[in-house]
Motif scaffolding. Sequence first.
Motif, short mmCIF file in Angstrom:
data_model
loop_
_atom_site.label_atom_id
_atom_site.label_comp_id
_atom_site.label_asym_id
_atom_site.label_seq_id
_atom_site.Cartn_x
_atom_site.Cartn_y
_atom_site.Cartn_z
N VAL A 1 56.10 85.43 59.09
CA VAL A 1 56.39 86.10 57.98
C VAL A 1 55.89 87.80 59.08
CG1 VAL A 1 55.85 87.59 56.13
CG2 VAL A 1 56.01 85.02 56.31
N GLY A 2 56.94 88.66 59.28
CA GLY A 2 56.46 89.79 60.41
C GLY A 2 56.59 91.43 59.04
N TYR A 3 55.74 92.30 58.93
CA TYR A 3 55.98 92.75 58.21
C TYR A 3 55.80 93.93 59.00
CZ TYR A 3 54.28 96.46 54.42
OH TYR A 3 54.18 97.27 54.07
N TYR A 4 56.96 95.23 58.49
CA TYR A 4 57.64 96.46 59.40
C TYR A 4 57.49 97.63 58.50
CZ TYR A 4 58.90 93.10 62.67
OH TYR A 4 58.21 92.30 64.09
N PRO A 5 56.11 98.00 58.17
CA PRO A 5 56.41 99.01 57.11
C PRO A 5 57.13 100.25 57.60
CG PRO A 5 54.16 98.80 57.46
CD PRO A 5 55.23 97.42 58.50
N ARG A 6 57.16 100.59 58.84
CA ARG A 6 57.97 101.77 59.40
C ARG A 6 58.95 102.01 59.13
NH1 ARG A 6 53.53 103.06 63.69
NH2 ARG A 6 55.30 101.32 64.68
N SER A 7 59.91 100.85 59.10
CA SER A 7 61.01 100.50 59.36
C SER A 7 61.62 99.59 57.99
CB SER A 7 61.22 99.60 60.46
OG SER A 7 60.85 100.31 61.50
N ASP A 8 60.57 99.46 57.32
CA ASP A 8 60.86 98.72 55.36
C ASP A 8 61.67 97.84 55.75
OD1 ASP A 8 60.64 99.12 52.73
OD2 ASP A 8 61.95 100.11 52.80
#
Length: 184
Positions: free
Chosen positions: A163-170
């Motif tokens: 599970v990867g979270y990329y908040p800047r790229s949403d």
Amino acid sequence: MGSCSRRHFIKKIGAGLLTSCLAPATGWSALLPDSTRRSLSFYNTHTGERLGVCYYRNGAYCPGAMGQINRILRDHRTGDIENMDARLIDLLFTVSQRLGSCSPFHIISGYRSPQTNARLRKQSTGVAKFSYHMLGRAIDIRLPGCDTHQLRQACLDLKLGGVGYYPRSDFVHLDTGAFRAWNG
């Protein structure tokens, strides 16, 4: 059955057994114990294509529906199609059920050809050299009406896959490898 066919068959069985041994018994096998019908909806953010499909019915995956899923999750840059891991599709189904969402998953990236993966690696530090995307075992998604932080948490709660979270790229990355988590 010729020796090449026998060898191919033994390799496939061995790979299947190895894969099933790597996943905890309480994990993947318990993901969807009693579901008789599973449906999902997708929206490909790059091609504009939409798909709503029942991919599992009466104890079996529907080959035609799985083919449609493979097509919408293709490498949009090359047009290459790969058979997506059914566990990944079931993982998406479970996430949508847990979140109570009927929204289509927005696909940022599904299958990636080795050529596309190599090109993206040159452009970014966040692309793995041996990405699960190249095996049909990973997807990058958004879910309309669901904050990506909430989507990430629902995926983490399952304790299955990456599970990867990329908040800047949403977006949230999901894969069927060993359980792990990271922020991009």
